[in-house]
Motif scaffolding. Structure first.
Motif, PDB file in Angstrom:
ATOM      1  N   ALA A   1       0.818  -1.216   0.000  1.00 51.86           N
ATOM      2  CA  ALA A   1       0.000   0.000   0.000  1.00 51.86           C
ATOM      3  C   ALA A   1       0.855   1.270   0.000  1.00 51.86           C
ATOM      4  O   ALA A   1       0.416   2.309  -0.489  1.00 51.86           O
ATOM      5  CB  ALA A   1      -0.920  -0.001   1.212  1.00 51.86           C
ATOM      6  N   THR A   2       2.054   1.187   0.551  1.00 55.07           N
ATOM      7  CA  THR A   2       2.917   2.358   0.654  1.00 55.07           C
ATOM      8  C   THR A   2       3.860   2.406  -0.550  1.00 55.07           C
ATOM      9  O   THR A   2       4.485   1.408  -0.893  1.00 55.07           O
ATOM     10  CB  THR A   2       3.753   2.298   1.953  1.00 55.07           C
ATOM     11  N   ASP A   3       3.936   3.566  -1.181  1.00 51.15           N
ATOM     12  CA  ASP A   3       4.780   3.734  -2.366  1.00 51.15           C
ATOM     13  C   ASP A   3       6.256   3.822  -1.988  1.00 51.15           C
ATOM     14  O   ASP A   3       6.610   4.267  -0.897  1.00 51.15           O
ATOM     15  CB  ASP A   3       4.393   5.006  -3.122  1.00 51.15           C
ATOM     16  N   PHE A   4       7.103   3.414  -2.930  1.00 53.69           N
ATOM     17  CA  PHE A   4       8.546   3.597  -2.776  1.00 53.69           C
ATOM     18  C   PHE A   4       8.870   5.078  -2.853  1.00 53.69           C
ATOM     19  O   PHE A   4       8.142   5.865  -3.459  1.00 53.69           O
ATOM     20  CB  PHE A   4       9.304   2.864  -3.887  1.00 53.69           C
ATOM     21  N   GLU A   5       9.992   5.456  -2.264  1.00 54.25           N
ATOM     22  CA  GLU A   5      10.454   6.844  -2.323  1.00 54.25           C
ATOM     23  C   GLU A   5      11.398   6.982  -3.525  1.00 54.25           C
ATOM     24  O   GLU A   5      12.268   6.143  -3.726  1.00 54.25           O
ATOM     25  CB  GLU A   5      11.203   7.177  -1.030  1.00 54.25           C
ATOM     26  N   ARG A   6      11.197   8.021  -4.322  1.00 54.14           N
ATOM     27  CA  ARG A   6      12.077   8.266  -5.475  1.00 54.14           C
ATOM     28  C   ARG A   6      12.841   9.560  -5.218  1.00 54.14           C
ATOM     29  O   ARG A   6      12.255  10.589  -4.916  1.00 54.14           O
ATOM     30  CB  ARG A   6      11.269   8.342  -6.758  1.00 54.14           C
ATOM     31  N   VAL A   7      14.180   9.459  -5.356  1.00 57.77           N
ATOM     32  CA  VAL A   7      15.057  10.588  -5.051  1.00 57.77           C
ATOM     33  C   VAL A   7      16.007  10.809  -6.221  1.00 57.77           C
ATOM     34  O   VAL A   7      16.554   9.853  -6.776  1.00 57.77           O
ATOM     35  CB  VAL A   7      15.872  10.304  -3.758  1.00 57.77           C
ATOM     36  N   LEU A   8      16.217  12.061  -6.569  1.00 59.28           N
ATOM     37  CA  LEU A   8      17.168  12.401  -7.635  1.00 59.28           C
ATOM     38  C   LEU A   8      18.583  12.265  -7.077  1.00 59.28           C
ATOM     39  O   LEU A   8      18.984  12.983  -6.161  1.00 59.28           O
ATOM     40  CB  LEU A   8      16.926  13.830  -8.138  1.00 59.28           C
ATOM     41  N   ASP A   9      19.337  11.309  -7.622  1.00 61.38           N
ATOM     42  CA  ASP A   9      20.726  11.067  -7.214  1.00 61.38           C
ATOM     43  C   ASP A   9      21.451  10.407  -8.387  1.00 61.38           C
ATOM     44  O   ASP A   9      21.659   9.194  -8.392  1.00 61.38           O
ATOM     45  CB  ASP A   9      20.770  10.180  -5.970  1.00 61.38           C
ATOM     46  N   PRO A  10      21.802  11.188  -9.412  1.00 63.60           N
ATOM     47  CA  PRO A  10      22.389  10.625 -10.633  1.00 63.60           C
ATOM     48  C   PRO A  10      23.677   9.837 -10.410  1.00 63.60           C
ATOM     49  O   PRO A  10      24.021   8.959 -11.190  1.00 63.60           O
ATOM     50  CB  PRO A  10      22.650  11.830 -11.529  1.00 63.60           C
ATOM     51  N   GLY A  11      24.399  10.100  -9.325  1.00 60.70           N
ATOM     52  CA  GLY A  11      25.652   9.407  -9.058  1.00 60.70           C
ATOM     53  C   GLY A  11      25.482   8.052  -8.385  1.00 60.70           C
ATOM     54  O   GLY A  11      26.438   7.301  -8.238  1.00 60.70           O
ATOM     55  N   HIS A  12      24.268   7.723  -7.984  1.00 56.24           N
ATOM     56  CA  HIS A  12      24.019   6.459  -7.293  1.00 56.24           C
ATOM     57  C   HIS A  12      24.106   5.310  -8.298  1.00 56.24           C
ATOM     58  O   HIS A  12      23.609   5.422  -9.420  1.00 56.24           O
ATOM     59  CB  HIS A  12      22.632   6.492  -6.641  1.00 56.24           C
ATOM     60  N   PRO A  13      24.717   4.166  -7.900  1.00 58.98           N
ATOM     61  CA  PRO A  13      24.841   3.041  -8.840  1.00 58.98           C
ATOM     62  C   PRO A  13      23.498   2.470  -9.307  1.00 58.98           C
ATOM     63  O   PRO A  13      23.430   1.855 -10.375  1.00 58.98           O
ATOM     64  CB  PRO A  13      25.624   1.985  -8.063  1.00 58.98           C
ATOM     65  N   ASP A  14      22.432   2.666  -8.547  1.00 60.73           N
ATOM     66  CA  ASP A  14      21.116   2.146  -8.927  1.00 60.73           C
ATOM     67  C   ASP A  14      20.212   3.220  -9.528  1.00 60.73           C
ATOM     68  O   ASP A  14      19.005   3.023  -9.670  1.00 60.73           O
ATOM     69  CB  ASP A  14      20.424   1.500  -7.723  1.00 60.73           C
ATOM     70  N   ALA A  15      20.795   4.351  -9.904  1.00 60.21           N
ATOM     71  CA  ALA A  15      20.003   5.429 -10.520  1.00 60.21           C
ATOM     72  C   ALA A  15      19.570   5.005 -11.915  1.00 60.21           C
ATOM     73  O   ALA A  15      20.309   4.357 -12.647  1.00 60.21           O
ATOM     74  CB  ALA A  15      20.811   6.718 -10.583  1.00 60.21           C
ATOM     75  N   GLY A  16      18.361   5.370 -12.254  1.00 60.69           N
ATOM     76  CA  GLY A  16      17.842   5.089 -13.587  1.00 60.69           C
ATOM     77  C   GLY A  16      18.391   6.100 -14.584  1.00 60.69           C
ATOM     78  O   GLY A  16      19.149   7.009 -14.230  1.00 60.69           O
ATOM     79  N   PRO A  17      17.983   5.974 -15.857  1.00 64.80           N
ATOM     80  CA  PRO A  17      18.448   6.912 -16.891  1.00 64.80           C
ATOM     81  C   PRO A  17      18.071   8.362 -16.593  1.00 64.80           C
ATOM     82  O   PRO A  17      18.751   9.290 -17.020  1.00 64.80           O
ATOM     83  CB  PRO A  17      17.766   6.433 -18.157  1.00 64.80           C
ATOM     84  N   ASP A  18      16.991   8.538 -15.808  1.00 61.46           N
ATOM     85  CA  ASP A  18      16.570   9.893 -15.445  1.00 61.46           C
ATOM     86  C   ASP A  18      17.269  10.410 -14.182  1.00 61.46           C
ATOM     87  O   ASP A  18      16.988  11.507 -13.715  1.00 61.46           O
ATOM     88  CB  ASP A  18      15.051   9.943 -15.266  1.00 61.46           C
ATOM     89  N   GLY A  19      18.196   9.599 -13.610  1.00 62.20           N
ATOM     90  CA  GLY A  19      18.916   9.999 -12.408  1.00 62.20           C
ATOM     91  C   GLY A  19      18.162   9.732 -11.119  1.00 62.20           C
ATOM     92  O   GLY A  19      18.648  10.058 -10.032  1.00 62.20           O
ATOM     93  N   MET A  20      16.974   9.140 -11.214  1.00 59.90           N
ATOM     94  CA  MET A  20      16.156   8.865 -10.029  1.00 59.90           C
ATOM     95  C   MET A  20      16.515   7.503  -9.434  1.00 59.90           C
ATOM     96  O   MET A  20      16.701   6.528 -10.154  1.00 59.90           O
ATOM     97  CB  MET A  20      14.667   8.897 -10.378  1.00 59.90           C
TER      98      MET A  20
END
Length: 145
Positions: free
Chosen positions: A82-101
């Motif tokens: 029921a609770t959504d995941f938190e999305r954070v802008l962190d382009p340097g993170h190894p698990d960041a998506g193409p959008d840096g999230m």
């Protein structure tokens, strides 16, 4: 009330307390796991860690045609969908998506700590009640001497 019913009632009270201790201990273990994984962005299943919750249900027994609660048990550990995941802008993170999230777990550490405190207090209350049953048994034995 016969002696056997009195004794049975005494031990029923102890079993109720023991069931609460067991259930709350499992709840504390799951909360500790949630806190330990609060920033885990990659699991073996893929994606971030998903918060877990313990589901309780009463232990019921039919006595003389009526349902009586004889404790509680943890029936299962489920996932908090029921609770959504938190999305954070962190382009340097190894698990960041193409959008840096980066997608972080749906674990709110403040709420987990509040749940942990509640669980600890319930555990302590059951332990205190259990200790009182033991003291009553000791006093009853002292009276019989």
């Amino acid at each position: 009330m016969s002696e056997s019913n009195g004794t049975s009632g005494f031990f029923t009270g102890m079993r109720i307390c023991a069931s609460g201790l067991t259930a709350e201990r499992q709840r504390m273990d799951v909360i500790a796991e949630n806190l330990a994984n609060a920033r885990t962005t990659r699991t073996a299943d893929g994606g971030p860690y998903r918060r877990k919750v313990v589901l309780f249900e009463p232990l019921l027994q039919e006595v003389e045609g009526e349902q009586r609660t004889l404790g509680v048990r943890a029936t299962s550990v489920g996932l908090d969908n029921a609770t959504d995941f938190e999305r954070v802008l962190d382009p340097g993170h190894p698990d960041a998506g193409p959008d840096g999230m980066v997608t972080y777990p749906n674990v709110n550490t403040v709420m987990e700590m509040a749940d942990l405190i509640t669980s600890m207090r319930a555990y302590e209350a059951n332990l205190t009640a259990q200790e009182n049953f033991v003291r009553m048994a000791e006093r009853a034995l002292d009276l019989l001497r």
